[in-house]
Scaffold this motif. Sequence first.
Motif, mmCIF file in Angstrom:
data_model
loop_
_atom_site.group_PDB
_atom_site.id
_atom_site.type_symbol
_atom_site.label_atom_id
_atom_site.label_comp_id
_atom_site.label_asym_id
_atom_site.label_seq_id
_atom_site.Cartn_x
_atom_site.Cartn_y
_atom_site.Cartn_z
ATOM 1 N N UNK A 77 28.425 -2.831 -55.430
ATOM 2 C CA UNK A 77 29.284 -4.015 -55.481
ATOM 3 C C UNK A 77 28.621 -5.182 -54.751
ATOM 4 N N UNK A 78 28.056 -4.926 -53.588
ATOM 5 C CA UNK A 78 27.405 -5.998 -52.834
ATOM 6 C C UNK A 78 26.234 -6.597 -53.597
ATOM 7 N N UNK A 79 25.556 -5.778 -54.371
ATOM 8 C CA UNK A 79 24.365 -6.245 -55.081
ATOM 9 C C UNK A 79 24.706 -6.918 -56.406
ATOM 10 N N UNK A 107 28.096 -7.428 -57.948
ATOM 11 C CA UNK A 107 29.385 -8.079 -58.190
ATOM 12 C C UNK A 107 29.456 -9.361 -57.371
ATOM 13 N N UNK A 108 29.915 -10.440 -58.009
ATOM 14 C CA UNK A 108 29.947 -11.735 -57.328
ATOM 15 C C UNK A 108 31.101 -11.840 -56.346
ATOM 16 N N UNK A 109 32.178 -11.125 -56.595
ATOM 17 C CA UNK A 109 33.306 -11.203 -55.672
ATOM 18 C C UNK A 109 34.309 -10.096 -55.922
ATOM 19 N N UNK A 110 35.013 -9.719 -54.858
ATOM 20 C CA UNK A 110 36.108 -8.756 -54.959
ATOM 21 C C UNK A 110 37.386 -9.523 -54.629
ATOM 22 N N UNK A 111 38.243 -9.642 -55.628
ATOM 23 C CA UNK A 111 39.479 -10.405 -55.475
ATOM 24 C C UNK A 111 40.564 -9.451 -54.993
ATOM 25 N N UNK A 134 41.921 -6.390 -48.419
ATOM 26 C CA UNK A 134 40.681 -7.071 -48.025
ATOM 27 C C UNK A 134 40.045 -6.368 -46.825
ATOM 28 N N UNK A 135 40.853 -6.037 -45.822
ATOM 29 C CA UNK A 135 40.331 -5.349 -44.639
ATOM 30 C C UNK A 135 39.811 -3.956 -44.983
ATOM 31 N N UNK A 136 40.509 -3.277 -45.884
ATOM 32 C CA UNK A 136 40.090 -1.925 -46.272
ATOM 33 C C UNK A 136 38.726 -1.956 -46.958
ATOM 34 N N UNK A 137 38.505 -2.943 -47.829
ATOM 35 C CA UNK A 137 37.216 -3.024 -48.513
ATOM 36 C C UNK A 137 36.102 -3.457 -47.572
ATOM 37 N N UNK A 138 36.436 -4.289 -46.606
ATOM 38 C CA UNK A 138 35.434 -4.655 -45.597
ATOM 39 C C UNK A 138 35.032 -3.431 -44.792
ATOM 40 N N UNK A 139 36.017 -2.619 -44.432
ATOM 41 C CA UNK A 139 35.721 -1.398 -43.675
ATOM 42 C C UNK A 139 34.903 -0.424 -44.516
ATOM 43 N N UNK A 140 35.142 -0.423 -45.805
ATOM 44 C CA UNK A 140 34.404 0.463 -46.718
ATOM 45 C C UNK A 140 32.938 0.071 -46.819
ATOM 46 N N UNK A 141 32.634 -1.206 -46.587
ATOM 47 C CA UNK A 141 31.235 -1.627 -46.633
ATOM 48 C C UNK A 141 30.967 -2.854 -47.485
ATOM 49 N N UNK A 142 32.002 -3.460 -48.041
ATOM 50 C CA UNK A 142 31.791 -4.683 -48.816
ATOM 51 C C UNK A 142 31.582 -5.848 -47.852
ATOM 52 N N UNK A 143 30.537 -6.633 -48.095
ATOM 53 C CA UNK A 143 30.229 -7.746 -47.190
ATOM 54 C C UNK A 143 31.338 -8.790 -47.264
#
Length: 900
Positions: A124-126, A128-132, A139-148
């Motif tokens: 996803x980081x590489x 995908x342009x964005x996670x809506x 948002x916090x859960x995906x940040x904790x998962x590793x999304x920048x």
Amino acid sequence: MKEGKNIILVHKVFPINLEGVSGGAETVMLEMAQALKNRGWNVYFFGHFLNLNAYFEGINFINFGEDFQLAEVFKNYKNIEFEACISVHAFPIKVLLSFNNIRRFFLYPHDMSFIEHRVSPEFINKHVDGVICLSEYQKNAYAEWGIVQDKLIKIPYGIDTEFYKPTPHVKRNHKKIMFAGATIRSKGIYVLIDAFKKLKKDMEDVELHIYGDSSLWGLEENVDSRINIPGLFFHGKVGKSELIKAYSESALCIVPTIPELYKESLPRSAIEAQACGCPVVGSESGGLPETFLHTKTGFLVKPINVDNLYKVIKTAIGDEERLKKMSENAMKFVRENFSMDKQIKQLEEYILSIKPELNKIDRISYNNLNILFYVEVPLMPSKTSSCRRNYEILKTLLDLGARVTYSHGFFVKGSEKEIKELLHIYKNFNIRSPLYENFSMIGFHDILWITEVWDYRRLRKAVGLARRAKLVYNMPVVYDAMDSLYKHYDRAKLAGEILKEKELESIKILEQEMYKLADIVIVVSEEEKNYIVENFDISPEKIVIVRNIHDPAEYSHNYGKTVCFVGGLMNFNNLLAIKFFLNNIYHHVLKKDSDIEFYVIGDRTEMLKLEELVEDKSLLELYRNKVHFIGWIEDVGKELKRHALTVAPMVSGSGIKGKILNSLEYGVPVVTTPLGAEGLPEITKSGIVIAEGPEEFAKKVVEIVKNDELRWSLSRKATAYVKEWFSKDRARETLERILPMIQKAIRVNFALARPYRYKLVDDYNLILPENYTRVDDLMEVIGMTLDQHRYEYPDIIRFSYLDIYNTEPWLKPDAINEGSWFSICACMPALVRKGVELTMLEGGRLTYVYSDLPICYMEHSARDVRNKIIEFGLKYKMLFKKHPLVEKMAKKIYEYLRKQ
């Protein structure tokens, strides 16, 4: 093509009926499509539509069917340039990345488990342009998962407040409460019904109306609508208008989701209800508390249980005036925070703010490649020539900028010192060994690079990993074969090794599958490439030649009368060569010059005994003080320069022989057989002397030992030859040239991405992938064990570690707390047989964990299965005594498998 901006929406989990009733996530996407169309976008909505393709209310609905034929269907739209793709799930993005006509990609997950388990944060980081995200919680859960962080944005979906509003002339009934959604256990439906039972004892006239069912989740989740409780009504699925009427006449909408079982991102029913003036009673599940204001537009039940829910409902419906005020607050709250016009405008502005970039895959370079460099045998560059070659390839990849994770196939955590030293040299290097402790890390890479597979058992394991990479993660595989394993075994049989035709055929079949699975095959010579093309029906276009890599050293001329052989016993071809030299050549050498001594250098060669190698026992006395088994030498170059020459009397094997190039690298001439020189270019310039038979071989050895001028001439040729053909620069040039092949392989594999569905078999809770005929062979994927038992015990059961990890991003496999329920499950075993994959049980029910591929390291015969299971389980601390259910189910499962 129509004028205006083109956008793609993709939804794939549940089928969508455009003319019927849809679930919450489907409704969100359909209403988003309509809103984008109203703002001038040309909307192409790809999904599984029961109505098939349709142009409906100005939107293009394109059906890719139940079997997810997105790649095939999208070919019809590859000439349209799309501004963006918004997908509820991540795996469709993989598919569409394989095309070049989409400028931006966005993930729009409605549910925390909707991130498909085979997509990593790195992907996803590489790509995908964005996670809506729909809520701050998400948002916090995906940040904790590793999304920048800069990929994450919170944009809740909106609803049309002109449509979702109180139904005119409908009077609110302050004794009616309702539930709208999937009637499944994790949504708290049973907690609600039990709370309602208590409530009825205090308020006889209270009613509970349940709207929805569990048809999308499976019949086993269905609530029994025949529950006989006065005032409890099941309405099933209803249309939007009827649901709005229900919101309008209800005092409360209850959303009792159980946080431990399900994390809501942004439950739609809570927003719809408030828009219609119906306050909400909700739990702490995920983003649910963000949908209402506690005590102003609804009530938070913390923690959610029967007693707490009962008390909150009773207190709320007992105060009609307060509920009326909360009703007005709720409608205002939704208009200000969740109106469709406001949210869709914010979404549009965000999409267009992202810098567009076509051809994302073609922009991949070594600098942004994550390579899982898997060696079946731990790299020991100081001990074997093949290890040294792969060590140099590993370093070259690091020099090119690739981020490389090294892992091997042994249950050993340590690595050789040369590998560990790379950690201090390269910041883009990491070690994660052994691989089998955490299979899910495969999915955190772009490529699986497999090498050091030099026997049948290890080839089976490598094939299993290749299948896993391709079928589970849609990841390209680079297979560095070096040379053909089948040719090794075939020649070994001709040289006297005992091998059955059936075994040889099995090796050939397995090797062919490995070549078919691999996107790029690397070999060491043109001869090996031709052999593979001719014998395995492999396209020459996917085969690349990377020769051995050496760094020529200065030669100090040796005048002694010793010759040596270099090669460890891990390769059986070396043992055959040593035997051949001692039994067929060396006595001819001693006849010509009795002073010439023979040294054998290599891993484990110190264990050799003349008595076991020499067939003519009359030669033992002649050899006694002239043959020396040295074993492994740390500085092989220093040892080589002590000898006049090396011998390579190869009678089996294939590919370029590293032992020959090791000698040439240090300027030491080599005498070898035609087979030993196979694959080497321009032999006449090499410093290699080829001898056709034993007597000629002996003659050449003695001639070089006695002739200083000849030896010196061969030495100069040797170092120049290695520099020209086997330098690091040549290898680097080749690896740079295969980058377009890697890009193509990524594109091809992404296009094959599919959702992975499961079905249960009988009452044993066995799990089978629904597309199992295509996946074909979990037994083969698992069966990376000593294969000689397959004929003796055709009914072998496999005892496995499970690669278990939850689809929920907040449960990272690498961050499991000691002693947690998840860590206990992660170390439990399973029994596996062909066509079957098992998962663990908790309380007799299937647990909410996922195991997409077990790996096996032990086999047990059918006899005494219970004791074997317990013995192995205790040995690896698998907690059988604390989990007797596992043992009980193991016996049941075993009996089931026996009957298949």
